[in-house]
Design a protein around this motif. Structure first.
Motif, PDB file in Angstrom:
ATOM      1  N   VAL A 138       0.834  -1.209   0.000  1.00  0.00           N
ATOM      2  CA  VAL A 138       0.000   0.000   0.000  1.00  0.00           C
ATOM      3  C   VAL A 138       0.866   1.256   0.000  1.00  0.00           C
ATOM      4  O   VAL A 138       0.604   2.213  -0.750  1.00  0.00           O
ATOM      5  CB  VAL A 138      -0.956  -0.009   1.207  1.00  0.00           C
ATOM      6  CG1 VAL A 138      -1.658   1.336   1.349  1.00  0.00           C
ATOM      7  CG2 VAL A 138      -1.992  -1.125   1.052  1.00  0.00           C
ATOM      8  N   PHE A 139       1.920   1.269   0.809  1.00  0.00           N
ATOM      9  CA  PHE A 139       2.756   2.466   0.907  1.00  0.00           C
ATOM     10  C   PHE A 139       3.525   2.735  -0.387  1.00  0.00           C
ATOM     11  O   PHE A 139       3.784   3.890  -0.713  1.00  0.00           O
ATOM     12  CB  PHE A 139       3.725   2.348   2.090  1.00  0.00           C
ATOM     13  CG  PHE A 139       3.151   2.857   3.388  1.00  0.00           C
ATOM     14  CD1 PHE A 139       1.894   2.462   3.812  1.00  0.00           C
ATOM     15  CD2 PHE A 139       3.856   3.743   4.173  1.00  0.00           C
ATOM     16  CE1 PHE A 139       1.347   2.936   4.998  1.00  0.00           C
ATOM     17  CE2 PHE A 139       3.322   4.229   5.361  1.00  0.00           C
ATOM     18  CZ  PHE A 139       2.063   3.824   5.777  1.00  0.00           C
ATOM     19  N   LYS A 140       3.868   1.693  -1.106  1.00  0.00           N
ATOM     20  CA  LYS A 140       4.573   1.907  -2.376  1.00  0.00           C
ATOM     21  C   LYS A 140       3.685   2.592  -3.400  1.00  0.00           C
ATOM     22  O   LYS A 140       4.180   3.173  -4.368  1.00  0.00           O
ATOM     23  CB  LYS A 140       5.099   0.574  -2.917  1.00  0.00           C
ATOM     24  CG  LYS A 140       6.374   0.117  -2.212  1.00  0.00           C
ATOM     25  CD  LYS A 140       7.048  -1.037  -2.926  1.00  0.00           C
ATOM     26  CE  LYS A 140       8.405  -1.343  -2.305  1.00  0.00           C
ATOM     27  NZ  LYS A 140       9.109  -2.449  -2.996  1.00  0.00           N
ATOM     28  N   GLY A 141       2.380   2.553  -3.181  1.00  0.00           N
ATOM     29  CA  GLY A 141       1.463   3.234  -4.085  1.00  0.00           C
ATOM     30  C   GLY A 141       1.135   4.659  -3.671  1.00  0.00           C
ATOM     31  O   GLY A 141       0.349   5.328  -4.343  1.00  0.00           O
ATOM     32  N   CYS A 142       1.733   5.141  -2.568  1.00  0.00           N
ATOM     33  CA  CYS A 142       1.442   6.491  -2.075  1.00  0.00           C
ATOM     34  C   CYS A 142       2.306   7.530  -2.778  1.00  0.00           C
ATOM     35  O   CYS A 142       3.455   7.270  -3.140  1.00  0.00           O
ATOM     36  CB  CYS A 142       1.671   6.563  -0.562  1.00  0.00           C
ATOM     37  SG  CYS A 142       0.479   5.595   0.394  1.00  0.00           S
ATOM     38  N   LYS A 143       1.759   8.712  -2.951  1.00  0.00           N
ATOM     39  CA  LYS A 143       2.474   9.801  -3.617  1.00  0.00           C
ATOM     40  C   LYS A 143       3.389  10.559  -2.663  1.00  0.00           C
ATOM     41  O   LYS A 143       4.345  11.211  -3.099  1.00  0.00           O
ATOM     42  CB  LYS A 143       1.473  10.780  -4.243  1.00  0.00           C
ATOM     43  CG  LYS A 143       0.570  10.155  -5.298  1.00  0.00           C
ATOM     44  CD  LYS A 143       1.372   9.593  -6.462  1.00  0.00           C
ATOM     45  CE  LYS A 143       0.446   9.027  -7.537  1.00  0.00           C
ATOM     46  NZ  LYS A 143       1.230   8.424  -8.652  1.00  0.00           N
ATOM     47  N   TYR A 144       3.077  10.503  -1.374  1.00  0.00           N
ATOM     48  CA  TYR A 144       3.899  11.215  -0.392  1.00  0.00           C
ATOM     49  C   TYR A 144       3.782  10.478   0.938  1.00  0.00           C
ATOM     50  O   TYR A 144       2.678  10.098   1.346  1.00  0.00           O
ATOM     51  CB  TYR A 144       3.434  12.664  -0.233  1.00  0.00           C
ATOM     52  CG  TYR A 144       4.130  13.414   0.886  1.00  0.00           C
ATOM     53  CD1 TYR A 144       5.443  13.859   0.741  1.00  0.00           C
ATOM     54  CD2 TYR A 144       3.479  13.670   2.088  1.00  0.00           C
ATOM     55  CE1 TYR A 144       6.082  14.529   1.768  1.00  0.00           C
ATOM     56  CE2 TYR A 144       4.111  14.342   3.123  1.00  0.00           C
ATOM     57  CZ  TYR A 144       5.416  14.772   2.955  1.00  0.00           C
ATOM     58  OH  TYR A 144       6.056  15.432   3.969  1.00  0.00           O
ATOM     59  N   ILE A 145       4.925  10.272   1.601  1.00  0.00           N
ATOM     60  CA  ILE A 145       4.954   9.574   2.889  1.00  0.00           C
ATOM     61  C   ILE A 145       5.735  10.398   3.885  1.00  0.00           C
ATOM     62  O   ILE A 145       6.907  10.735   3.655  1.00  0.00           O
ATOM     63  CB  ILE A 145       5.617   8.183   2.767  1.00  0.00           C
ATOM     64  CG1 ILE A 145       4.834   7.294   1.795  1.00  0.00           C
ATOM     65  CG2 ILE A 145       5.717   7.514   4.136  1.00  0.00           C
ATOM     66  CD1 ILE A 145       5.542   5.987   1.463  1.00  0.00           C
ATOM     67  N   SER A 146       5.099  10.744   4.999  1.00  0.00           N
ATOM     68  CA  SER A 146       5.828  11.375   6.104  1.00  0.00           C
ATOM     69  C   SER A 146       5.483  10.635   7.391  1.00  0.00           C
ATOM     70  O   SER A 146       4.352  10.198   7.604  1.00  0.00           O
ATOM     71  CB  SER A 146       5.466  12.862   6.223  1.00  0.00           C
ATOM     72  OG  SER A 146       4.082  13.053   6.411  1.00  0.00           O
ATOM     73  N   VAL A 147       6.483  10.475   8.241  1.00  0.00           N
ATOM     74  CA  VAL A 147       6.327   9.817   9.540  1.00  0.00           C
ATOM     75  C   VAL A 147       6.885  10.737  10.610  1.00  0.00           C
ATOM     76  O   VAL A 147       7.673  11.645  10.332  1.00  0.00           O
ATOM     77  CB  VAL A 147       7.038   8.447   9.575  1.00  0.00           C
ATOM     78  CG1 VAL A 147       6.375   7.471   8.615  1.00  0.00           C
ATOM     79  CG2 VAL A 147       8.525   8.586   9.243  1.00  0.00           C
ATOM     80  N   ARG A 148       6.477  10.496  11.861  1.00  0.00           N
ATOM     81  CA  ARG A 148       6.810  11.444  12.908  1.00  0.00           C
ATOM     82  C   ARG A 148       8.057  11.082  13.714  1.00  0.00           C
ATOM     83  O   ARG A 148       8.397  11.803  14.654  1.00  0.00           O
ATOM     84  CB  ARG A 148       5.616  11.601  13.855  1.00  0.00           C
ATOM     85  CG  ARG A 148       5.325  10.390  14.706  1.00  0.00           C
ATOM     86  CD  ARG A 148       4.085  10.596  15.539  1.00  0.00           C
ATOM     87  NE  ARG A 148       3.815   9.422  16.350  1.00  0.00           N
ATOM     88  CZ  ARG A 148       2.665   9.176  16.950  1.00  0.00           C
ATOM     89  NH1 ARG A 148       1.670  10.039  16.826  1.00  0.00           N
ATOM     90  NH2 ARG A 148       2.488   8.097  17.682  1.00  0.00           N
ATOM     91  N   ASP A 149       8.732   9.982  13.358  1.00  0.00           N
ATOM     92  CA  ASP A 149       9.958   9.646  14.088  1.00  0.00           C
ATOM     93  C   ASP A 149      10.829   8.717  13.247  1.00  0.00           C
ATOM     94  O   ASP A 149      10.364   8.083  12.292  1.00  0.00           O
ATOM     95  CB  ASP A 149       9.633   8.992  15.446  1.00  0.00           C
ATOM     96  CG  ASP A 149       8.692   7.814  15.332  1.00  0.00           C
ATOM     97  OD1 ASP A 149       9.060   6.826  14.678  1.00  0.00           O
ATOM     98  OD2 ASP A 149       7.571   7.879  15.894  1.00  0.00           O
TER      99      ASP A 149
END
Length: 390
Positions: A138-149
């Motif tokens: 699923v994440f490989k299909g995302c246009k932008y990924i941000s995480v908080r740590d």
């Protein structure tokens, strides 16, 4: 000048009367609104909530029921994209349902050919390995990924996502503003500890140092709450303070707060005061309460984030790695954990911060200001993407 309009569905743990998660939503909505004014892209949010009427009433945005698949599908179908986040959505510590639900919402948007964005999420713990390929896909299909740590970023990199696909940013709540016109720093008390326990009130202001206390149930034997009560009693024996309990998740956190309040005994006889915030669910009103504190003792992550964002020293009690990860951003660490907390150390830590608050501020002010600015970056990135596609 606004030139384009974009509808964004926002998925998260919203409508559950949890002040921390509501603060996440309010922070995302605020950041999107402010960035939209700067960019000329008008954002129309559609929030997935367990209580759509409450969410619409509180934030003035459209909302649909998160568990009604037809409504969710129609909202995503008419949208220009989906935001998943923030908070700790993808974890299996609280059960098996969270990860499939939130991944399912993202995947539905991807099936409908909508761009998907991960907004400052805390990933994990993911103890069941069969979830890993689902998250990776699923994440490989995302246009932008941000995480908080960094811990969340390391987990995703371990799944095969490239390092430059993942943006590490502060929790969005670091950027949450106080309510408009909020300047008052004195805390209005509502009576003695005995009055509070019975629901009574008596107006009046205090100049005592205000210690915010945000607790929750965690250990089955309540040993962490017992240790907190012991530490607070020791603090009150040495110094007159105002203990201000702040339940972030109603009603359970209020029950945990009153559990400690009953164990305190009559601390008012030595000049201290005890009170509890009255049924607050609006995140900015809770932020305002936190801003009036001199120190905040917190088990809830967002009580610590609220405190830091208002330049109030946080004293963390860890029940989850996310607490440790946040304190690491402040070059600090928890005073203890729910499994190993010393009441005497807690009392000494709070007393030391009260005495050295100006020194703490001098050491942390620049770092906190930077974190507050960085918390807006995901909104900037998402709106920039939509602006290019619009």
């Amino acid at each position: 000048m606004v030139t384009t309009s974009q509808k964004l569905v926002i998925s998260g743990y919203y409508g559950f009367r949890n002040s921390g998660d509501e603060a996440v939503l309010k922070s995302i909505l605020t950041a999107l609104e402010e960035e939209s004014h700067r960019s000329g892209v008008n954002i129309e949010p559609i929030v997935l909530s367990i209580d759509p009427e409450s969410t619409t009433s509180m934030y003035g945005v459209r909302s649909v029921h998160r568990m009604k698949l037809k409504e969710v599908r129609e909202a995503i179908k008419e949208s220009d994209g989906l935001i998943s986040g923030g908070g700790s959505l993808l974890q299996d510590a609280t059960g098996l349902k969270s990860i499939p639900y939130y991944l399912g919402v993202i995947k539905l948007a991807q099936w409908l050919k909508k761009p998907t964005f991960i907004y400052a999420q805390g990933i994990g713990p993911v103890n069941r390995k069969f979830f890993n390929p689902m998250i990776r896909s699923v994440f490989k299909g995302c246009k932008y990924i941000s995480v908080r740590d960094e811990q969340s970023a390391d987990y995703l990199r371990g799944l095969g996502l490239q390092w430059n696909q993942i943006h590490v940013v502060p929790d969005p709540v670091m950027g949450l503003p106080l309510p408009a016109g909020s300047r008052e720093k004195d805390v209005v008390t509502t009576g003695t500890a005995q009055d509070q326990a019975s629901g009574g009130s008596s107006a009046g202001k205090t100049k005592l140092p205000v210690i915010g206390v945000s607790v929750r149930f965690w250990e089955s034997d309540r040993k962490e709450l017992t240790a907190i009560a012991s530490g607070l009693k020791k603090l009150c024996a040495k110094k007159a303070v105002h203990l201000r309990f702040m339940p972030f998740h109603l009603p359970k956190d209020e029950q945990a707060s009153r559990f400690i309040m009953e164990m305190l005994g009559d601390v008012t006889s030595k000049g201290s005061e005890v009170s509890i915030t009255p049924n607050l669910t609006d995140p900015q009103l809770m932020l305002e309460e936190v801003s009036k504190c001199d120190v905040v003792i917190g088990m809830r992550l967002h009580s610590l984030i609220y405190a830091a964002s208002q330049y109030v020293p946080p004293v963390a009690i860890s029940y989850d790695p996310k607490i440790d990860q946040f304190m690491l951003r402040l070059d600090s660490e928890p005073v203890g954990s729910t499994t190993a907390l010393d009441g005497d150390k807690l009392a000494k830590s709070v007393a030391a911060l009260l005495d050295q608050r100006s020194q703490w501020l001098k050491e942390n002010e620049d770092r906190i200001t930077e974190l507050k600015q960085e918390a807006r970056v995901p909104a900037q990135q998402i709106i920039n993407y939509l602006g290019r596609k619009g």
